[in-house]
Design an enzyme around this catalytic site. Sequence first.
Site, PDB file in Angstrom:
ATOM      1  NE  ARG A  54     -10.791   2.982   5.335  1.00  0.00           N
ATOM      2  CZ  ARG A  54     -10.783   3.446   3.983  1.00  0.00           C
ATOM      3  NH1 ARG A  54     -11.785   4.082   3.660  1.00  0.00           N
ATOM      4  NH2 ARG A  54      -9.603   3.452   3.061  1.00  0.00           N
ATOM      5  CB  THR A  55      -5.905   5.354   9.631  1.00  0.00           C
ATOM      6  OG1 THR A  55      -6.366   4.016   9.708  1.00  0.00           O
ATOM      7  CG2 THR A  55      -5.343   5.389  11.220  1.00  0.00           C
ATOM      8  CE  LYS A  83      13.213  21.342   3.334  1.00  0.00           C
ATOM      9  NZ  LYS A  83      12.961  22.791   4.178  1.00  0.00           N
ATOM     10  NE  ARG A 104      -1.553   4.002   8.404  1.00  0.00           N
ATOM     11  CZ  ARG A 104      -2.643   3.641   7.805  1.00  0.00           C
ATOM     12  NH1 ARG A 104      -2.983   3.674   6.626  1.00  0.00           N
ATOM     13  NH2 ARG A 104      -3.509   2.849   8.701  1.00  0.00           N
ATOM     14  CG  HIS A 132      -3.739  -0.440  11.841  1.00  0.00           C
ATOM     15  ND1 HIS A 132      -3.766   0.718  12.627  1.00  0.00           N
ATOM     16  CD2 HIS A 132      -4.261  -0.198  10.561  1.00  0.00           C
ATOM     17  CE1 HIS A 132      -4.461   1.602  11.798  1.00  0.00           C
ATOM     18  NE2 HIS A 132      -4.746   0.951  10.675  1.00  0.00           N
TER      19      HIS A 132
END
Length: 307
Positions: A54-55, A83, A104, A132
Amino acid sequence: MLKGRHLIDPQDFKVEELEEILDLANKIIANPSKYQDLCKGKILATLFYEPSTRTRLSFEAAMLRLGGQVIGFSEPNSSSVSKGESLSDTIQIVSGYSDIIAIRHPKEGSAKEASIASSVPVINAGDGGHQHPTQTLTDLLTIKNLKGKLHGNTIALCGDLKFGRTVHSLIKALSRYENNRFILISPKELKLPDYIKKDVLDKNNIEYIEIESLEEGIKNSDILYMTRIQKERFENQDEYERLKDVYILNEEKMKLAKMDTIVMHPLPRVNEIDVKVDEDNRACYFKQARFGMYVRMALIVKLLGGK
């Protein structure tokens, strides 16, 4: 003015600035075609170090619906992170390619670190069990549109209140509006952290109770905010297995709720809401997810200084 600002914590913005974003979101809902070219020539970078549906997709849909473009990754192993590149280096590079960044990350404080390294606005799309803020904006828009007000509500929060970043952010935000009260429903192992009770609820003289019974909590709530027990936050998987089914909202429990109670959930759900509840008019979590796209459209416009 919000142009050029970062959004790391819901409290980064004044209540009046949050209202600006919500008002713009509602204008976009009413007339989306008016805003379809507002971000033409602009690029959003979505840097998702943790899984998301969703986000991430709502951010990308938001930018595309505004006429902009999207770059980024949805899995850190597909980037130079694999890396050994540092977060700071990644952000400095990506901010040279884009106009705004949504990130995120599983590590708490990572979004703040990214904002320090970035030359463009950074939006926290979730950092560990911390904050959030765009889910909070989504929640505020949902409550405002479906309950008609952001003050004077009784909000029952159920499930993982310890690790639930959506819960932490929402409590912070709603504590800034008058006469809200909270019913905190969780097993003792997943209680709301003391620092939020002390620094947010107690400090602002917000009324709240802590209980373990969903049946008891649902009776007097205007809003029931369900959350899943988050497997990825547990170090001890045996403890997760023991707690994962502690709260399941079903048709029988919904009979205890008021007729105008709304049921919200940040999603994804696992089994904490029976699918039969979806047919109840009070179930609003899919509407809530759609509101998320519009509020992210509004936020992007504001941070980029669109008119």
